[in-house]
Design an enzyme around this catalytic site. Structure first.
Site, mmCIF file in Angstrom:
data_model
loop_
_atom_site.group_PDB
_atom_site.id
_atom_site.type_symbol
_atom_site.label_atom_id
_atom_site.label_comp_id
_atom_site.label_asym_id
_atom_site.label_seq_id
_atom_site.Cartn_x
_atom_site.Cartn_y
_atom_site.Cartn_z
ATOM 1 C CB SER A 143 -0.885 -0.009 1.259
ATOM 2 O OG SER A 143 -1.504 1.248 1.461
ATOM 3 C CE1 TYR A 156 -3.728 -2.397 5.532
ATOM 4 C CE2 TYR A 156 -2.991 -0.232 4.810
ATOM 5 C CZ TYR A 156 -3.491 -1.486 4.515
ATOM 6 O OH TYR A 156 -3.732 -1.835 3.207
ATOM 7 C CE LYS A 160 -0.938 -3.791 3.508
ATOM 8 N NZ LYS A 160 -1.049 -5.103 2.823
#
Length: 251
Positions: A143, A156, A160
């Protein structure tokens, strides 16, 4: 030269077994559908048996229901899927919490699914590729959160960024065996998971204002990029994090 628009890709992955994790919904499902349409034999992993059954009805793929946060279960599913020629590590979760309230359990679960599972499944698939001497390609779905700090996304974003770093090491170590490893890094993609984070119109508008193309990404567009990174046309692309972001990172 034949224009890319008229190239017949219906048999691009004929004879290849492709493992897709997180194949039940969103980017993973779109990828499974696209690769099957291009001739691949798809092996789909998801923790949702219902999603897997509907995908199996649609494309006739092999399926394994598994909770990838469980190391033993992830290894067993990856081993059962062999031999694999191409791997898409797509499974991911998002636990949205302010940094000051982020609990260890949410952080650990996010890292387990988003990073550790990609490592475990990647190890098993790469070992099989090396043993068979076939080479191969792996795409880890990351991402733009790997490079941007979004509020409520501490776990998150960290996962990533770790996935991108893991991918670079995989690319360096596995390259000598003819195995390419890259990430695809989309901006907000219109999946069920994204709705949790960006469903609020005001929040979505703020994000869209930073994307020059002024729209979010469709799962099929990410799937097309994944297919490119898996295919023969990208045979010298290795260790790259390829943004699919409409120009977000260019601002």
């Amino acid at each position: 030269m034949i224009p890319a628009s008229v190239v017949d890709r219906s048999k691009e992955f004929s004879g290849k077994r492709v493992l897709v994790t997180g194949a039940g919904k969103g980017i993973g499902r779109a990828t499974a559908l696209l690769l099957a349409a291009r001739g691949a034999s798809v092996v789909a992993l998801s923790r949702s048996p219902d999603d897997l059954r509907s995908l199996e009805r649609e494309i006739g793929c092999e399926t394994h229901a598994v909770e990838l946060a469980d190391v033993a279960a992830a290894r067993a599913a990856a081993l059962a899927a062999q031999p694999i020629d191409l791997l898409v590590n797509n499974a991911g979760i998002a636990r949205l919490q302010p940094f000051l309230d982020l609990d260890v359990e949410a952080f650990d679960e996010t890292m387990a699914v988003n990073v550790r599972a990609a490592m475990v499944v990647g190890q098993i698939c790469a070992r099989s590729m090396i043993e068979r001497g076939t080479g191969g390609a792996i795409v880890n779905v990351s991402s733009i959160s790997a490079q941007i700090g979004f509020p409520l996304h501490a776990a998150y974003c960290a996962s990533k960024a770790a996935l991108d770093a893991l991918t670079r090491v995989m690319a360096v170590e596995l390259g000598e065996h003819g195995i390419r490893v890259n990430t695809v890094n989309p901006t907000v993609t219109l999946t069920p998971m994204a709705q949790k984070a960006w469903g609020d119109p005001g929040k979505a508008a703020q994000m869209l204002s930073r994307i020059p193309l002024n729209r979010f990404v469709e799962p099929g567009e990410v799937a097309q990029t994944i297919a490119y990174l898996l295919g023969a046309e990208s045979h010298m692309i290795n260790g790259v994090s390829l943004a699919v972001d409409g120009g977000f990172l260019a601002r």
